[in-house]
Scaffold this active site. Structure first.
Site, PDB file in Angstrom:
ATOM      1  N   LYS A   1     -10.808  -4.684  -4.248  1.00  0.00           N
ATOM      2  CA  LYS A   1     -11.925  -3.769  -4.509  1.00  0.00           C
ATOM      3  C   LYS A   1     -11.448  -2.366  -4.831  1.00  0.00           C
ATOM      4  O   LYS A   1     -12.191  -1.581  -5.404  1.00  0.00           O
ATOM      5  CB  LYS A   1     -12.920  -3.777  -3.348  1.00  0.00           C
ATOM      6  CG  LYS A   1     -12.418  -3.276  -2.018  1.00  0.00           C
ATOM      7  CD  LYS A   1     -13.596  -3.119  -1.075  1.00  0.00           C
ATOM      8  CE  LYS A   1     -13.500  -4.006   0.136  1.00  0.00           C
ATOM      9  NZ  LYS A   1     -12.421  -3.620   1.070  1.00  0.00           N
TER      10      LYS A   1
ATOM     11  N   LYS B   1      -3.621 -10.012  -6.611  1.00  0.00           N
ATOM     12  CA  LYS B   1      -4.888 -10.271  -5.913  1.00  0.00           C
ATOM     13  C   LYS B   1      -6.020  -9.414  -6.485  1.00  0.00           C
ATOM     14  O   LYS B   1      -5.788  -8.240  -6.788  1.00  0.00           O
ATOM     15  CB  LYS B   1      -4.691  -9.933  -4.429  1.00  0.00           C
ATOM     16  CG  LYS B   1      -5.818 -10.340  -3.528  1.00  0.00           C
ATOM     17  CD  LYS B   1      -5.651  -9.785  -2.113  1.00  0.00           C
ATOM     18  CE  LYS B   1      -6.158  -8.361  -1.988  1.00  0.00           C
ATOM     19  NZ  LYS B   1      -6.696  -7.972  -0.693  1.00  0.00           N
TER      20      LYS B   1
ATOM     21  N   LYS C   1       0.830  -1.217   0.000  1.00  0.00           N
ATOM     22  CA  LYS C   1       0.000   0.000   0.000  1.00  0.00           C
ATOM     23  C   LYS C   1       0.858   1.259   0.000  1.00  0.00           C
ATOM     24  O   LYS C   1       0.467   2.271  -0.553  1.00  0.00           O
ATOM     25  CB  LYS C   1      -1.001  -0.004   1.151  1.00  0.00           C
ATOM     26  CG  LYS C   1      -2.080  -1.059   0.953  1.00  0.00           C
ATOM     27  CD  LYS C   1      -3.442  -0.676   1.479  1.00  0.00           C
ATOM     28  CE  LYS C   1      -4.455  -1.716   0.995  1.00  0.00           C
ATOM     29  NZ  LYS C   1      -5.748  -1.661   1.615  1.00  0.00           N
TER      30      LYS C   1
HETATM   31  P1  ATP Z   1      -8.619  -3.006  -0.493  1.00  0.00           P
HETATM   32  O1  ATP Z   1      -8.406  -3.181  -1.953  1.00  0.00           O
HETATM   33  O2  ATP Z   1      -9.385  -1.777  -0.158  1.00  0.00           O
HETATM   34  O3  ATP Z   1      -7.386  -3.185   0.334  1.00  0.00           O
HETATM   35  P2  ATP Z   1      -9.661  -5.694  -0.331  1.00  0.00           P
HETATM   36  O4  ATP Z   1     -10.475  -5.974  -1.550  1.00  0.00           O
HETATM   37  O5  ATP Z   1      -8.327  -6.329  -0.224  1.00  0.00           O
HETATM   38  O6  ATP Z   1      -9.603  -4.153  -0.051  1.00  0.00           O
HETATM   39  P3  ATP Z   1     -10.531  -6.030   2.434  1.00  0.00           P
HETATM   40  O7  ATP Z   1     -11.602  -5.207   3.000  1.00  0.00           O
HETATM   41  O8  ATP Z   1      -9.135  -5.623   2.790  1.00  0.00           O
HETATM   42  O9  ATP Z   1     -10.604  -6.149   0.847  1.00  0.00           O
HETATM   43  O10 ATP Z   1     -10.760  -7.549   2.810  1.00  0.00           O
HETATM   44  C1  ATP Z   1     -11.924  -8.104   3.392  1.00  0.00           C
HETATM   45  C2  ATP Z   1     -11.767  -9.605   3.441  1.00  0.00           C
HETATM   46  O11 ATP Z   1     -11.768 -10.132   2.108  1.00  0.00           O
HETATM   47  C3  ATP Z   1     -10.445 -10.072   4.062  1.00  0.00           C
HETATM   48  O12 ATP Z   1     -10.695 -11.211   4.857  1.00  0.00           O
HETATM   49  C4  ATP Z   1      -9.580 -10.439   2.877  1.00  0.00           C
HETATM   50  O13 ATP Z   1      -8.643 -11.433   3.185  1.00  0.00           O
HETATM   51  C5  ATP Z   1     -10.630 -10.966   1.906  1.00  0.00           C
HETATM   52  N1  ATP Z   1     -10.193 -10.783   0.524  1.00  0.00           N
HETATM   53  C6  ATP Z   1      -9.959  -9.610  -0.107  1.00  0.00           C
HETATM   54  N2  ATP Z   1      -9.590  -9.809  -1.382  1.00  0.00           N
HETATM   55  C7  ATP Z   1      -9.578 -11.162  -1.567  1.00  0.00           C
HETATM   56  C8  ATP Z   1      -9.284 -12.000  -2.678  1.00  0.00           C
HETATM   57  N3  ATP Z   1      -8.922 -11.481  -3.834  1.00  0.00           N
HETATM   58  N4  ATP Z   1      -9.379 -13.339  -2.522  1.00  0.00           N
HETATM   59  C9  ATP Z   1      -9.770 -13.877  -1.326  1.00  0.00           C
HETATM   60  N5  ATP Z   1     -10.063 -13.140  -0.247  1.00  0.00           N
HETATM   61  C10 ATP Z   1      -9.975 -11.801  -0.344  1.00  0.00           C
END
Ligand code: ATP
Ligand code: LTN
Length: 333
Positions: free
Chosen positions: A200, A197, A115
């Site tokens: 969002k 990964k 990040k």
């Molecule tokens: P950001 O992009 O804002 O960092 P993010 O999409 O990574 O957000 P988070 O809110 O950080 O999402 O994650 C919420 C939950 O979803 C966490 O338990 C995280 O491990 C899971 N998660 C996020 N992205 C993935 C993915 N691509 N595959 C599996 N699990 C995920």
């Protein structure tokens, strides 16, 4: 453990529209704990501000995330669903735990490195101490299990280290939590860059399938997904795009990779991509139906937030007060 019941805790940031990564890696699994565990699922708005947010968007997404929790099957009568900033104990315990966390261990966190590379103009202290607030979230509820995707494993591990360090000085304060990572769907990859990964906050909307995308959009995004020059649907090293699509298909259908390879024997990538799009759209349709109903009733969502915050505060207050007493803070209440 809280009052003889095992505890499950997890959180999702309202930092964007939720993706099928969030769904398959985390939220879909939350409801499986409701029978045996006392469950706390939080919308972690304080974590979201470690990256700049537009206030109106943050506010809207906080409601949306709560509505999605409910649409994904989390019954607010069986789970405590709430917003992090409504329970001030999170920030307070976060401060205390900062004093039990080492600079060196925070410097090793891969999410911080990723990040801070992505937001080089805003490498704030909150981004650095993000895992400490997450540890406070978890430890406040004497949590036993933390259902998360694999990217959060390192953060749950540092939470365990912080709790063990605190317990060494002040025995029997915190329960040591375990991460629970799904065997399938632990890391859904981007459709545009399948070595990254799915996230969002990705700027490329075609790299990401959102839980609320309509059927045509879902099918179009899968059709465009980056694959390779091979034509056979099989899992192999270097076939990151196909491996990811097979994981998504397998997680939605419960089919094994062998079964998928047999099902698509003699068929090309086009047929497979269409099938992945269809199972994904079919699985999300009932979630989207329920979501429409929950999001249209703002007063009801606010009532749920209030009820959740009251339930969470009751537990959080007890742990914080125990910690404060152990530390030697004067209590005059
Ligand atoms: P950001 O992009 O804002 O960092 P993010 O999409 O990574 O957000 P988070 O809110 O950080 O999402 O994650 C919420 C939950 O979803 C966490 O338990 C995280 O491990 C899971 N998660 C996020 N992205 C993935 C993915 N691509 N595959 C599996 N699990 C995920
Ligand atoms: N850091 C997590 C969100 C999060 C969380 C938590 C997850 C904040 N607090 C406590 C589990 C338990 C993330 O970025 N996905």
């Amino acid at each position: 453990m809280f009052q003889d019941q095992l505890v499950s805790f997890s959180g999702v940031q309202p930092s964007g529209n939720l993706t099928i990564g969030n769904y398959l890696g985390a939220i879909k699994n939350f409801s499986t704990f409701s029978e045996k565990y006392k469950c706390f699922y939080c919308v972690v708005d304080e974590h979201a501000i470690t990256v700049r947010q537009v206030p109106a968007d943050l506010r809207r997404r906080t409601y949306e995330t709560l509505a999605l929790y409910m649409a994904c099957g989390l019954d607010p009568d069986k789970n405590t669903l709430y917003v992090q900033s409504h329970v001030h104990e999170h920030a307070e315990l976060g401060w205390i735990l900062n004093c039990f966390t080492m600079f060196g261990e925070l410097s090793r966190m891969t999410q911080f490195k990723d990040k801070s590379a992505k937001h080089a103009d805003n490498i704030n202290a909150g981004l650095f101490t993000y895992p400490v607030l997450m540890a406070a979230d978890i430890l406040l509820y004497q949590t036993d299990v933390v259902p998360v995707g694999i990217d959060q494993k390192q953060h749950v591990e540092i939470c365990r280290d912080i709790a063990e360090r605190f317990n060494q000085v002040f025995p029997d304060t915190f329960t040591i939590p375990e991460p629970v990572i799904p065997q399938q769907g632990m890391k859904i990859m981007s459709l545009a860059e399948p070595t990254k990964k799915m996230s969002k906050s990705d700027e490329n909307v075609n790299a990401v399938v959102y839980i609320l995308d309509d059927r045509d959009t879902i099918i179009r995004k899968f059709k465009r997904a980056v694959t390779d020059s091979d034509t056979v649907v099989r899992c192999a090293d270097g076939k990151d795009g196909i491996n990811n699509l097979m994981t998504i298909y397998s997680t939605f259908t419960g089919k094994t990779f062998d079964e998928i390879e047999r099902e698509f024997d003699g068929k090309g990538y086009g047929d497979f991509k269409l099938a992945v799009g269809e199972v994904c759209a079919d699985a999300l349709a009932p979630v989207q139906e329920k979501y429409k109903c929950f999001i249209s009733d703002k007063a009801q969502l606010e009532a749920q937030m209030k009820k959740g915050a009251e339930e969470a505060s009751y537990v959080a207050r007890r742990t914080l007060s125990k910690v404060q007493k152990k530390l030697g803070f004067v209590q005059v209440r």
